[in-house]
Design a protein around this motif. Structure first.
Motif, short mmCIF file in Angstrom:
data_model
loop_
_atom_site.label_atom_id
_atom_site.label_comp_id
_atom_site.label_asym_id
_atom_site.label_seq_id
_atom_site.Cartn_x
_atom_site.Cartn_y
_atom_site.Cartn_z
N LEU A 263 -28.38 -40.61 -36.36
CA LEU A 263 -28.02 -40.43 -37.61
C LEU A 263 -28.98 -40.54 -38.37
CD1 LEU A 263 -25.63 -39.02 -38.89
CD2 LEU A 263 -24.60 -41.10 -38.95
N LEU A 264 -29.59 -41.96 -38.44
CA LEU A 264 -30.52 -42.40 -39.51
C LEU A 264 -31.84 -41.55 -39.29
CD1 LEU A 264 -30.39 -44.40 -41.60
CD2 LEU A 264 -30.40 -46.10 -39.74
N ARG B 282 -35.32 -35.35 -45.12
CA ARG B 282 -36.14 -35.57 -46.37
C ARG B 282 -37.67 -34.83 -46.27
NH1 ARG B 282 -36.05 -39.64 -50.52
NH2 ARG B 282 -35.30 -38.11 -51.82
N TRP C 109 -28.97 -44.89 -33.60
CA TRP C 109 -30.16 -44.43 -34.53
C TRP C 109 -30.13 -43.06 -34.86
CZ3 TRP C 109 -31.40 -49.20 -36.17
CH2 TRP C 109 -31.37 -50.20 -35.23
N ALA D 137 -31.30 -38.31 -40.87
CA ALA D 137 -31.05 -38.44 -42.37
C ALA D 137 -32.46 -38.61 -42.86
CB ALA D 137 -30.20 -39.53 -42.74
N LEU D 138 -33.27 -39.26 -42.35
CA LEU D 138 -34.90 -39.52 -42.95
C LEU D 138 -35.58 -38.17 -42.61
CD1 LEU D 138 -35.43 -43.13 -41.71
CD2 LEU D 138 -35.16 -42.45 -44.00
N ILE E 261 -22.99 -33.22 -40.91
CA ILE E 261 -22.88 -34.44 -40.70
C ILE E 261 -22.35 -34.88 -41.94
CG2 ILE E 261 -23.93 -36.70 -40.30
CD1 ILE E 261 -25.45 -35.54 -38.23
N LYS E 262 -23.06 -34.30 -43.10
CA LYS E 262 -22.77 -34.68 -44.50
C LYS E 262 -21.31 -34.65 -44.85
CE LYS E 262 -26.00 -32.96 -46.86
NZ LYS E 262 -27.14 -32.41 -47.93
N LEU F 64 -27.29 -29.25 -38.53
CA LEU F 64 -26.32 -30.39 -38.32
C LEU F 64 -26.09 -31.41 -39.27
CD1 LEU F 64 -24.87 -31.96 -35.82
CD2 LEU F 64 -26.94 -32.79 -35.12
N HIS F 65 -27.47 -31.50 -39.85
CA HIS F 65 -27.41 -32.51 -40.94
C HIS F 65 -26.24 -32.32 -42.01
CE1 HIS F 65 -28.94 -34.36 -44.89
NE2 HIS F 65 -28.69 -35.53 -44.13
#
Lengths: 164, 164
Positions: free
Chosen positions: B45-46, B53, B43, B49-50, B113-114, B109-110
Motif C-alpha cells: 500500500l505504501l 506521486r 508494504w 501510494a508513493l 484504495i483511497k 487501484l490506488h
DNA sequence: CGGTATCCCCTAAGATACTG
DNA sequence: CAGTATCTTAGGGGATACCG
C-alpha cells in the motif's frame, strides 16, 4: 486474553508531515493500517458479506463459511465486534442462542469494500494477463541462464580435457 | 524461486452458485482474495501510494519507507510488477539505475484504495469509541468474574474450616 | 546500485480438547 | 450451542552475506 491491537496509543507518526501518505503508514497504531488488516484478514470480509444479507448465528456462520475453524471464527467475530462493525446479541435460552448482525457502521464499510471487489472483478483479466506475461518472461530468463551455465560448463570441461 | 501464487488454476469455487458472496471466497485461487492480500500486505500500500506521486528508484523507495528491509521491498515490488500494478525499467548505465512507476492499472487501484482510506478517516472516531466501549465492558466482566471466583474461594474455605 | 540466497525467529492460524 | 484453553506447525518477515 490474546490481545488485539497493541495497548500503546501510538498515533500515525506523521514524522515527515509533508502530506498524508505518511498516514498510510505500516507502523502499528495507524487507523488505516488496522482497518485494512481487519478487512484483509482471511475471514472478516466473508463474515461481513454474509451478515450484510441477514443476521446469523455462530453455527450458521460456521456452516456457511466452510473451512473456518471454531477458533478463527470466534476471534474474527470478537475483532469485528470490538471495532463496532458487528453486534452480538445473546439470548438467555437453553440451548444458548447468539446472533450476530452487521451494525450501521459495518454496513457502510461493506459498501466501501464492494468498490474494491468491483475493481477486482473489472480488472481480473488484466491482472491474469500481466501475471502470465511476467511468468513467461521469468521462464525465458531462467532458460537463458541455464543455457549460459551449460555453455560455461562445456567450455570448462574442454579446457580441462585439453590439459590432460 | 519463492513462489507467489499457487500454480494451480483454481478459480473461485462458486460451489453454491446462488450469488456472488461465494466469489469473495477465502480459498486460494480467488482473484478478490489475491488482490486483497496484495493490498493488505505490510508494504504494498505504501509503495503504491508513493509511486502514485512519481517514479522512484529502488533506493529512493527504501529511504522513503523507513523500516522496510531490502528483501521485503524487492519482494513487494516483484509482486506488484507481476500483477501489472507497477512497471520496472532498467537503465543499463553504471552504476545501474532501476526505476519503478505505477501503471495505469495500478493508478486505478490506488483510486479505489483511497475510498477505503477515506472511509477509515471518516469513521476512526466511531471505531475508537467502539473499541473503548468494548474494552470497558470486557474489563468490567473480568472484574466481575474475579469477584465471583474470590467469593467461591471464601465459601470453600469456610466449609473446610467448619469441617475440621 | 540493485538486487538474490540463506538463516532464523516469531506470530498467526489450524487441530484438538474441554466448559458454561 | 457457543465458545475458551492449549499445543503445534507454517510461513511472513528481519538480519546478514554475497553477486552482477
Amino acid at each position: 486474553m490474546e490481545d488485539g491491537t497493541s495497548p500503546t496509543p501510538g498515533y500515525c507518526a506523521d514524522t515527515d508531515a509533508d502530506y498524508d501518505v505518511a498516514q498510510w503508514d505500516a507502523r502499528e497504531g495507524c487507523e488505516v493500517r488496522q482497518i485494512l488488516d481487519r478487512v484483509a484478514d482471511k475471514w472478516s470480509l466473508l463474515v461481513i458479506a454474509l451478515l450484510e444479507r441477514r443476521t446469523l448465528r455462530f453455527t450458521e456462520l460456521r456452516r456457511e463459511i466452510d473451512g473456518v475453524s471454531q477458533r478463527m471464527l470466534a476471534r474474527t467475530l470478537r475483532h469485528l465486534e470490538r471495532d463496532g462493525l458487528v453486534s452480538r446479541t445473546v439470548y438467555a435460552t437453553v440451548p444458548p442462542r447468539v446472533e450476530y448482525r452487521l451494525t450501521d457502521l459495518g454496513g457502510t464499510l461493506h459498501e466501501t469494500i464492494k468498490s474494491l471487489v468491483t475493481w477486482t472483478e473489472a480488472h481480473q483479466s488484466e491482472i491474469a494477463g500481466a501475471r502470465a506475461a511476467y511468468d513467461r518472461r521469468a521462464a525465458a530468463e531462467q532458460a537463458d541462464a541455464e543455457r549460459a551455465a551449460a555453455e560455461r560448463d562445456r567450455i570448462a570441461r574442454d579446457v580441462l580435457s585439453g590439459r590432460r
